[in-house]
Design an enzyme around this catalytic site. Structure first.
Site, PDB file in Angstrom:
ATOM      1  N   CYS A  68     -45.001 -67.189  60.176  1.00  0.00           N
ATOM      2  CA  CYS A  68     -44.416 -66.176  61.113  1.00  0.00           C
ATOM      3  C   CYS A  68     -44.322 -66.935  62.402  1.00  0.00           C
ATOM      4  O   CYS A  68     -44.491 -68.285  62.504  1.00  0.00           O
ATOM      5  CB  CYS A  68     -45.082 -64.797  61.282  1.00  0.00           C
ATOM      6  N   HIS A 101     -64.778 -74.902  52.600  1.00  0.00           N
ATOM      7  CA  HIS A 101     -65.896 -73.960  53.035  1.00  0.00           C
ATOM      8  C   HIS A 101     -65.529 -72.505  52.574  1.00  0.00           C
ATOM      9  O   HIS A 101     -66.516 -71.702  52.374  1.00  0.00           O
ATOM     10  CB  HIS A 101     -66.094 -74.028  54.602  1.00  0.00           C
TER      11      HIS A 101
END
Length: 146
Positions: A68, A101
């Site tokens: 966006c 992670h």
């Protein structure tokens, strides 16, 4: 050919970058599920973030790419789905760390904030990077529980 479909979607402000990234994915051999939008005509970003979230949750797609204007709103919309771990990436490092992670399964970009070449490289790193697991597993499990 890479495994698993990749769902892509954007609002009007991210349409141009979505189309570039979609083409790159197709050229790399990925099965791409384009969930819209299909032009620069004004639309609501939550609808497209939700659509990618639903594609991930249903198993229709393994990963997702959202765009966006800023990347913020559409990533918030996707993250409303508990099966989604969407990250707003601004560079290769954030893309890599989100996979290592956080086991992120959706990457979001802000077309107004990131250059095309940086987005292309960040997407490639996102798709090529595996999850480190280990000490991160407990944390990701907590994210999935809500």
């Amino acid at each position: 050919m890479p495994g698993g479909a990749i769902a892509v979607a954007s609002d009007h402000a991210g349409f141009d970058l979505k189309e570039i990234l979609k083409r790159d994915l197709q050229e790399a051999g990925y099965d791409v599920l384009d969930l819209g939008t299909n032009s620069t005509e004004s639309v609501d970003y939550p609808d497209f973030g939700k659509a990618v979230g639903e594609a991930i949750a249903s198993g229709r797609a393994e990963r997702g790419v959202l765009v966006c204007g800023s990347g913020i709103g559409i990533s918030i919309a996707a993250n409303r789905n508990p099966r989604v771990r969407a990250v707003l990436a601004h560079d290769v490092t954030s893309a890599r760390l989100s996979r290592e992670h956080n086991d992120a399964n959706v990457i979001a970009f802000g077309q107004r904030l990131i250059g095309v070449e940086v987005a292309r490289e960040a997407l490639k790193v996102f798709l090529d990077t595996g999850w480190a697991g280990g000490r991160h597993a407990v944390r990701v499990e907590k994210l999935s529980k809500g």
